[in-house]
Design a protein around this motif. Sequence first.
Motif, PDB file in Angstrom:
ATOM      1  N   ALA A 149     -54.183 -33.886  10.813  1.00  0.00           N
ATOM      2  CA  ALA A 149     -54.322 -34.790  11.954  1.00  0.00           C
ATOM      3  C   ALA A 149     -53.531 -36.074  11.757  1.00  0.00           C
ATOM      4  O   ALA A 149     -52.865 -36.558  12.684  1.00  0.00           O
ATOM      5  CB  ALA A 149     -55.799 -35.108  12.188  1.00  0.00           C
ATOM      6  N   SER A 150     -53.590 -36.650  10.538  1.00  0.00           N
ATOM      7  CA  SER A 150     -52.900 -37.917  10.254  1.00  0.00           C
ATOM      8  C   SER A 150     -52.441 -37.900   8.809  1.00  0.00           C
ATOM      9  O   SER A 150     -53.012 -38.593   7.966  1.00  0.00           O
ATOM     10  CB  SER A 150     -53.831 -39.104  10.518  1.00  0.00           C
ATOM     11  OG  SER A 150     -55.038 -38.972   9.765  1.00  0.00           O
ATOM     12  N   THR A 178     -59.514 -31.604   9.635  1.00  0.00           N
ATOM     13  CA  THR A 178     -58.261 -30.868   9.404  1.00  0.00           C
ATOM     14  C   THR A 178     -57.744 -31.018   7.979  1.00  0.00           C
ATOM     15  O   THR A 178     -56.537 -31.029   7.743  1.00  0.00           O
ATOM     16  CB  THR A 178     -57.168 -31.290  10.409  1.00  0.00           C
ATOM     17  OG1 THR A 178     -56.764 -32.644  10.154  1.00  0.00           O
ATOM     18  CG2 THR A 178     -57.668 -31.162  11.840  1.00  0.00           C
ATOM     19  N   LYS A 201     -44.832 -32.697   5.203  1.00  0.00           N
ATOM     20  CA  LYS A 201     -46.221 -33.022   5.524  1.00  0.00           C
ATOM     21  C   LYS A 201     -47.098 -31.970   4.864  1.00  0.00           C
ATOM     22  O   LYS A 201     -46.593 -30.951   4.356  1.00  0.00           O
ATOM     23  CB  LYS A 201     -46.442 -33.020   7.048  1.00  0.00           C
ATOM     24  CG  LYS A 201     -46.178 -31.667   7.698  1.00  0.00           C
ATOM     25  CD  LYS A 201     -46.411 -31.702   9.194  1.00  0.00           C
ATOM     26  CE  LYS A 201     -46.165 -30.323   9.821  1.00  0.00           C
ATOM     27  NZ  LYS A 201     -46.418 -30.333  11.281  1.00  0.00           N
ATOM     28  N   ASN A 220     -54.267 -33.945   5.151  1.00  0.00           N
ATOM     29  CA  ASN A 220     -54.854 -33.433   6.384  1.00  0.00           C
ATOM     30  C   ASN A 220     -53.754 -33.284   7.425  1.00  0.00           C
ATOM     31  O   ASN A 220     -52.676 -33.881   7.299  1.00  0.00           O
ATOM     32  CB  ASN A 220     -55.971 -34.348   6.884  1.00  0.00           C
ATOM     33  CG  ASN A 220     -55.447 -35.689   7.362  1.00  0.00           C
ATOM     34  OD1 ASN A 220     -54.920 -35.805   8.472  1.00  0.00           O
ATOM     35  ND2 ASN A 220     -55.588 -36.725   6.524  1.00  0.00           N
ATOM     36  N   ASN A 268     -58.553 -38.952   6.477  1.00  0.00           N
ATOM     37  CA  ASN A 268     -59.159 -38.254   7.603  1.00  0.00           C
ATOM     38  C   ASN A 268     -60.058 -37.167   7.049  1.00  0.00           C
ATOM     39  O   ASN A 268     -59.695 -36.485   6.086  1.00  0.00           O
ATOM     40  CB  ASN A 268     -58.079 -37.642   8.496  1.00  0.00           C
ATOM     41  CG  ASN A 268     -58.590 -37.242   9.860  1.00  0.00           C
ATOM     42  OD1 ASN A 268     -59.632 -36.587   9.968  1.00  0.00           O
ATOM     43  ND2 ASN A 268     -57.863 -37.625  10.898  1.00  0.00           N
ATOM     44  N   ASP A 309     -52.823 -40.636   5.882  1.00  0.00           N
ATOM     45  CA  ASP A 309     -53.954 -41.516   6.189  1.00  0.00           C
ATOM     46  C   ASP A 309     -55.251 -40.741   5.948  1.00  0.00           C
ATOM     47  O   ASP A 309     -55.289 -39.514   6.045  1.00  0.00           O
ATOM     48  CB  ASP A 309     -53.894 -41.996   7.637  1.00  0.00           C
ATOM     49  CG  ASP A 309     -52.680 -42.867   7.906  1.00  0.00           C
ATOM     50  OD1 ASP A 309     -52.312 -43.647   7.005  1.00  0.00           O
ATOM     51  OD2 ASP A 309     -52.106 -42.758   9.006  1.00  0.00           O
ATOM     52  N   ILE A 336     -56.069 -37.682   2.298  1.00  0.00           N
ATOM     53  CA  ILE A 336     -54.767 -37.883   2.940  1.00  0.00           C
ATOM     54  C   ILE A 336     -54.075 -36.547   3.197  1.00  0.00           C
ATOM     55  O   ILE A 336     -53.121 -36.484   3.973  1.00  0.00           O
ATOM     56  CB  ILE A 336     -53.850 -38.798   2.099  1.00  0.00           C
ATOM     57  CG1 ILE A 336     -53.523 -38.149   0.759  1.00  0.00           C
ATOM     58  CG2 ILE A 336     -54.479 -40.173   1.920  1.00  0.00           C
ATOM     59  CD1 ILE A 336     -52.438 -38.887  -0.020  1.00  0.00           C
ATOM     60  N   HIS A 347     -47.560 -41.654   1.433  1.00  0.00           N
ATOM     61  CA  HIS A 347     -46.806 -41.239   2.612  1.00  0.00           C
ATOM     62  C   HIS A 347     -45.890 -40.058   2.280  1.00  0.00           C
ATOM     63  O   HIS A 347     -45.195 -40.061   1.269  1.00  0.00           O
ATOM     64  CB  HIS A 347     -45.975 -42.411   3.149  1.00  0.00           C
ATOM     65  CG  HIS A 347     -46.811 -43.591   3.510  1.00  0.00           C
ATOM     66  ND1 HIS A 347     -47.615 -43.628   4.622  1.00  0.00           N
ATOM     67  CD2 HIS A 347     -46.979 -44.783   2.885  1.00  0.00           C
ATOM     68  CE1 HIS A 347     -48.248 -44.783   4.680  1.00  0.00           C
ATOM     69  NE2 HIS A 347     -47.882 -45.500   3.635  1.00  0.00           N
TER      70      HIS A 347
END
Length: 810
Positions: free
Chosen positions: A257-258, A266, A180, A255, A263, A261, A253, A142
């Motif tokens: 988009a999420s 992206t 992020k 990415n 994905n 998580d 992870i 995270h």
Amino acid sequence: MRSIRNLTALVASLGLISTPGYTQENTALSLKDVPVGIPTAAVIPAGPPPDPTTVPVKIAIPGPETDLPFKDLVAAGIVKDQAALVRLGKALFWDMQAGSDGVQACATCHFSAGADSRSKNQISPGLHDTNFHGAFISGDNHFGNSTVPYTANDAHTPNPPGPSEPPLTALDVPGFPQFKPNHQLSAADFPLNGWLRPTERTPRGPNTAFLEEFANVSRDTNDVISSQGVRHTDFTGVTPGNPVDQGTPAPDIFNLASPGDVNKDTVVRRVEPRNAPTVINAVFNFDNFWDGRASYIFNGVNPFGFRDRLSTLKQLDNGTMREVYLRVTNSSLASQAVGPATSNFEMSFENRTFPDVGKKLLSLRPLAKQQVHPEDSVLGSLSQTRLDASGHLVGEPGLNVTTYADMVHAAFQEAWWNSPDIIAREPNSLTKQAASTNNPRTMNRNPGRGTPMRAGAPSPANLGPDQYTLAQWNFSLFWGLAIQAYEATLIADDTPFDRFQGSKGVKGDPNALTPSQRNGLITFMDADPNLGARCNNCHSLPVTTNHSVVDIVQGDLNRPGFQGRPVDIVEFMAMGDGGTANYDKGFYNISVRRSSEDHGRDDTAPASTPQDRQRDFENPLDGGKPFPLSYVALGNLAAQKKLPDDVLRFVQLDPRTRQPVPVLPRQGIHGNFKAPTLRNSKFTGPYFHNGDSATLRQVVEFYTRGGNFPNTNFHDLDPDIEGIPGLRFPEFLPASQRNMHDLIDFVSEGLTDVRVAYEKGPFDHPQIFVPNGTADATPGEDNFLEVQAVGRRGRATPIGTFLNLQPQTP
């Protein structure tokens, strides 16, 4: 502690600080007087392939009392021409074609003062954090979450030091919700562990309540500021002549988009889980990488040196191809170099092997996508670029060499590349490094087992996916030794401090340092005990790190039984809690983060994946566990007679008894990291293994308060991390303000080599295009930062600092 020539006179002449009782020993020298270790190699014929089902596995490497035939690289029959080796190394280091994506080079993460000054898409979550168990990658997946003092995800906090009952969630300090993938960093994002009063001493000790340690913390995250690598992609093959490997996009992870998580859409470039240190002056390090996993002994294949018991190369012996083990001393730079090239974070698509790297590069023109300055200090004579009347670079990119094969042939002896046989990899013989709770990377650690074939073999131009020439099979050897030879030339030894010191036969210049820098030197050396800085205890001048070859490999190592061994790496330390422990010299727990977030030196060579047939890293005398990185931990196994002879022969011996150095029951290695060089650090931010601090002022504030987690880490804490009384509260106390300013001035200016600042030879380089994040709307496309080619005379203006921040900025 080493003393500094001219320091006693300096203290008296400045009239700033008195140092009663200080004794000048005149032992410290300029870096110009520090010798560089010469690599020596032992080539050892391998016996029949061992049966991995036997315990212990028998390896055909002599034991600790047998002298290996160490010779210099030419006499050992490996290198043909040292100058050609350096040329090959510089080309490989800067070449964008080396990465699976045709973009990532070694220099991509080491292009600015040997480090990385980029600030977009440079955030990785705490992937080394053992308190978390990521579903896709080990550790914390995270972004931006706080772990101070506790979070719901942090259920594995050890007790002690963690609480027996979780504190209320309301006690958690803010994290960094803006963090992020693809985030553009700014000065406001630092430090990662923020403080309301940054120079107030952090509580520690047995009577400190759990929450007292965090009462002054304003925000926190276990994220890491590091370097972007490749997008997660599964390797499927090489097309000779094409710099981009064949591959299939894979989920991640990283990415947009999420984030955090898994994905597949992206996806952006992954970011490495530790900050990239400078390669300048890295030749003086005994082991390399923050955790020291790049071994002083190079095995020719991967970073783990003598801890890898089975990986071999192939060599021609009277026309017959044979398996050989390689052990090369003074070669942690070579061990380091072979790590990123097949890592699925740094440069490689998932599952690419080093023979695949060779299959691609040996067919390509060196630096074919990049201009090389005609006055390049190493490659200028091979450049296809010239200067026009206006001084602009014109002409073709690359070198006037047809392929990398030509450069390899010029640098290395034929026994390592000249064979008509084709090597076929045996099915299912690859040994893959497994991801672990303390290392999220995977890589193929060796090329597997290969069988030479001549009759019916395909031509080199028509090889199958598991078929290789001898040169391709041995490409890790060429890559490692060549890049090491180039990096060994990157020595920054012409700083104001070096001129102040003088060198053998050259008198020191007392005016080479300004009055401010001279006062900073006094603080650095702790010549005034009232200040309590103690910087030199871990960053010993002139090298500025205690984990150096000059400190660890001492004396005549040609004595029988001592070749390739460290002489002084197992040290004793009186710990902050009053106990005594052994630690590896130059590795310290300074509590930048909690020890459980990254074990550092208290880690092991990686284990094999369960499906691997070979157990080539595991210790058959210790229940099949991987070998530890720490020499203290290796010494503990040696005392229990739990090391195979071929590993034992590289463990430190007591020169009197010729037995392994005895170690204490307590090992001070948990959460320890290598003390980095401080030279040219003005340009190498962000700082620490996690990139916590953006400026040197923030670094000094960290040491002034005595660390970020001294109570949590109290059992492992370096006792010198006590705080610096003479620098506290500079916003109120003029003396503290002056001393802090002067210490930063000495480190940032007094230890900077002007050749590094202006990229003069040997710090000049080819052009390179460095990925610099992406537009959110097009995550599969890169923005690039062009780093222009520079010749030996350097550039007109100095390179920039991280985020263009000044060293004194809070």
